[in-house]
Design an enzyme around this catalytic site. Structure first.
Site, PDB file in Angstrom:
ATOM      1  N   SER A 162       3.922   2.063   8.537  1.00 19.98           N
ATOM      2  CA  SER A 162       3.696   1.232   7.483  1.00 19.98           C
ATOM      3  C   SER A 162       5.103   1.032   6.997  1.00 19.98           C
ATOM      4  CB  SER A 162       2.746   1.666   6.587  1.00 19.98           C
ATOM      5  OG  SER A 162       1.370   1.926   6.934  1.00 19.98           O
TER       6      SER A 162
ATOM      7  N   HIS B  12       0.873  -1.149  -0.071  1.00 22.26           N
ATOM      8  CA  HIS B  12       0.090  -0.154  -0.007  1.00 22.26           C
ATOM      9  C   HIS B  12       0.812   1.262  -0.231  1.00 22.26           C
ATOM     10  CE1 HIS B  12       0.197  -0.343   4.496  1.00 22.26           C
ATOM     11  NE2 HIS B  12       0.151   1.009   4.201  1.00 22.26           N
TER      12      HIS B  12
ATOM     13  N   ASP C 270       1.336  -7.987   2.453  1.00 21.76           N
ATOM     14  CA  ASP C 270       1.340  -6.390   2.083  1.00 21.76           C
ATOM     15  C   ASP C 270       2.728  -5.950   1.961  1.00 21.76           C
ATOM     16  OD1 ASP C 270       0.948  -3.902   1.783  1.00 21.76           O
ATOM     17  OD2 ASP C 270      -0.374  -3.624   3.369  1.00 21.76           O
TER      18      ASP C 270
END
Length: 714
Positions: free
Chosen positions: A649, A88, A230
């Site tokens: 992240s 992402h 991810d």
């Protein structure tokens, strides 16, 4: 007896020097690692020294951690600049390279050679070169400049000027690839300068398909157990001398001073882990009044308003697949913060954050009284008063923002002022550019008039019912027939079609344009929003001043080395253990998920849970190679007690030896309240197990050259 007293005194001294925090709490500053946490971390299992973790430019862990694209974190995993971050985080770059015939979002991507790795104009990553405490310099600078306005000296724009002045005085001429970030810490009681090198030749190397990289998509967002791969892979390039350089086909792979070895053996529950990254924002110095404000205004308005919008959108999305495609991303963006607000309020209530903060304030009051520090008591009193005084204005801002600006698409229409209108009227090129770049960008393929009609009716109804009549935008005052108002808004406006809008500009006058229903709604809403925001901002200057005093009192009472500063997008470290948790009575979530869960969630009718035949084949053949667990199952994700937030992240998750075991990509919703107060029993960082990364690279993408490039530690 004397010996006994000496022992007691020594024990008391030791206790007073230990951070008064719950286990695993904190987003700590690396320069103070040795003074604060290294001993405790080593007692938990860490084998590295403080210097092996933080010694910039000397081949320590910090040299392998990057700030990725300004909002995420990444890590180096090879001696040739191979960089790992979240799918992402690299989504925009993957999308930019995707076409109808080569849809990398759908199919994944792998560059079989370095020549096939794809450049990404505009993408930059930065490495910490030096972190310097410049508090004394900044305070002297402010005194000389006679700047005592916190709204000025706490701004990054002002601090950039100060940073440049410090660098020129202490380091000389600044190279173009050096980036300075001077930030306030502890509400301006401390100032720390991050000096970084910026690299702009960053190329896409590999990415799984979205069915792996964002498996579960919105539904699983903020949720544990999780089953998402991810991740994506980039590579940093430099000039032939190893210096940062703009993209050039003759650039060479970066030769970093340090890169992570990859732990392909995995860890067990309760094993030590550490995370480094760039967390965005926390508010753990909130007072009790601010906690209540966050719960009763910010979060409650967001939850109530977004629920109305989302329920209306979802009904239309379920009824029509074309609408589902149009509104999927809008719905996802809305539910992201919606779930966060729900989780935040859940934690505030369950853990009684308001009561905790009252206890802390009582402790500070006692300290201030005993040490003749009345300014700390006055600061707490002033904060409480201002929170009460701004409450109505703050609620109005949140209602307008959540109920209108973010929810009613017409409010965001590209409205013209009179000067621009007249320029477009007389200039065909400017008019065409406006239509193409503004109007058609807004009312694009993802805009559906009939869905907007239903959403607008629902949102205006909720907004009007939740707002005092005198606080409504002028255009909404006295509206009794919402259906009629919205139908007129969408059917009579010149914004209903690009050709109608263009004709109105060419053939009409500004007075007629200004009377258009979309123009009037947009202008009135934005004008009211600006007015009320200004009233809230009227408290900001004094608020910043007294919060600085309040936090100074906390630091003085607890000891500066025992208190971590709120996150502000600067590099931090956190540590803890791999551990499951009990979210509610009689329910237990383990720390590890496997591909069995991936298969259990599969739903061919739901794009969030659609699996490729290739991944299912890998699972059915149990073609997991050496990446499988001892029981033969294939690990996917893990969770840990580490203290993280947005910005973490892509952060590297390392074991006690400093080897990479995964990359952070989310938190559980029960833990989002940790932005205010750490939740030891509930807060978990959600991490993609590096063994799943290796499996996808190896078995799915066939990226053996990348596996060979890594240093694999069993």
């Amino acid at each position: 007896m004397k010996t006994y007293k000496k022992i007691c005194a020594a024990l008391l001294t030791a206790l007073l020097c230990v951070p008064s925090l719950k286990a695993d709490e904190g987003m700590w500053l690396l320069p103070y690692l040795k003074q604060q946490n290294i001993k405790r971390m080593q007692e938990m299992g860490l084998t590295l020294s403080a210097e092996q973790i933080y010694n910039p430019g000397q081949g320590s862990v910090i040299d392998a951690v990057v700030h990725f694209d300004g909002g995420c974190t990444g890590e180096l995993i090879s001696s040739q600049g191979l960089l790992l971050t979240n799918h992402h985080c690299g989504y925009d770059q993957i999308r930019e390279h995707s076409t109808v015939t080569n849809n990398f979002l759908r199919d994944g991507f792998y560059a079989p050679t370095m020549k096939d790795e794809l450049p990404n104009p505009g993408l930059v990553v930065t490495f910490i070169d030096e972190i310097v405490d410049v508090t004394d310099y900044v305070n002297a600078y402010l005194k000389k400049a006679k700047c005592n306005d916190p709204m000025e000296y706490l701004s990054r724009d002002y601090l950039t000027k100060v940073a440049n002045a410090w660098y020129k005085k202490n380091r000389g001429k600044k190279p173009g690839y050096i980036v300075l970030d001077l930030a306030p810490f502890y509400e301006g009681n401390k100032f720390i300068l991050s000096i970084s090198k910026e690299y702009s030749d960053v190329r896409l190397v590999a990415a799984p398909p979205s069915s792996i990289g964002s498996y579960g998509a919105d539904t699983d967002n903020w949720v544990w157990p999780r089953h998402s791969g991810d991740f994506c892979v980039f590579r940093i390039y430099t000039d032939k001398d190893g210096k940062p350089a703009k993209y050039d086909p003759n650039n060479v792979p970066m030769r970093p001073k340090f890169h992570f070895k990859v732990n392909s053996g995995g860890l067990n529950e309760d094993d030590f882990v550490m995370i480094m990254g760039y967390p965005g924002r926390t508010n753990h110095f909130y007072t009790a009044a601010e906690v209540a404000e966050r719960r009763d205004i910010d979060n409650t308005v967001r939850i109530d308003m977004r629920k109305v919008r989302q329920e209306t959108m979802l009904a239309e999305m379920r009824a029509d697949e074309a609408v589902n495609i149009q509104y999927a991303s809008k719905y996802a963006r809305s539910t992201n913060a919606y779930k966060n607000a729900i989780g935040s309020n859940w934690a505030i209530r369950k853990m009684d954050f308001e009561g905790m903060k009252k206890d802390q304030q009582a402790k500070l009051t006692k300290y201030a009284t005993e040490n003749n520090k009345p300014e700390y008591i006055e600061a707490m009193k002033k904060i409480e008063e201002m929170v009460a005084q701004r409450a109505d204005f703050r609620k109005q801002v949140w209602m307008i923002d959540e109920g209108l600006l973010r929810a009613v698409e017409s409010v965001g229409a590209p409205v013209l002022d009179e000067k621009t209108f007249n320029e477009l009227k007389s200039n065909a090129d400017k008019r065409t550019k406006f239509i193409n770049e503004k109007y058609l960008t807004y009312f694009n393929k993802d805009y559906n008039k009939e869905v907007d009609r239903k959403v607008t009716k629902a949102m205006l109804t909720a907004f009007i019912n939740g707002t005092a009549p005198e606080n409504l935008p002028a255009v909404l005052r006295g509206v009794k027939d919402i259906n009629g108002f919205v139908n007129n808004l969408l059917d009579k406006t010149i914004y209903r079609d690009a050709s109608v809008l263009e004709s109105a500009i060419i053939n009409g006058d500004y007075a007629s344009y200004d009377a258009d229903p979309v123009v009037r709604l947009s202008k009135d809403v934005h004008a009211l929003h600006a007015d009320v925001k200004g009233k809230v901002a009227g408290f900001d200057r004094e608020f910043a001043r007294v919060r600085k005093t309040y936090v100074k009192g906390i630091m003085e009472m607890e000891g500066e080395m025992n208190v971590w500063p709120d996150a502000n997008s600067t590099v931090r470290y956190t540590f803890g253990k791999l551990k499951g948790y009990i979210p509610r009575d009689n329910v237990y979530y383990g720390f590890q998920t496997t591909m069995e869960g991936v298969m259990e969630k599969e739903d061919p009718t739901n794009p969030e849970y659609t699996l490729s035949p290739k991944l299912k084949d890998i699972y059915n053949r149990k073609d997991f190679g050496s990446y499988a667990l001892a029981n033969g199952k294939m690990p996917v994700d893990i969770c840990a007690t580490t203290h993280t937030t947005g910005g973490n992240s892509g952060s590297p998750v390392i074991d006690k030896y400093g080897n990479l075991v995964g990359l952070n990509f989310d938190r559980n919703w029960e833990g989002v309240g940790g932005d205010i107060n750490y939740l030891a029993d509930y807060q978990r960082s959600i991490i993609c197990d590096v063994r799943y990364v290796l499996l996808i690279l190896d078995k799915y993408l066939g990226a053996q050259r990348l596996i060979d490039e890594m240093d694999i530690a069993k």
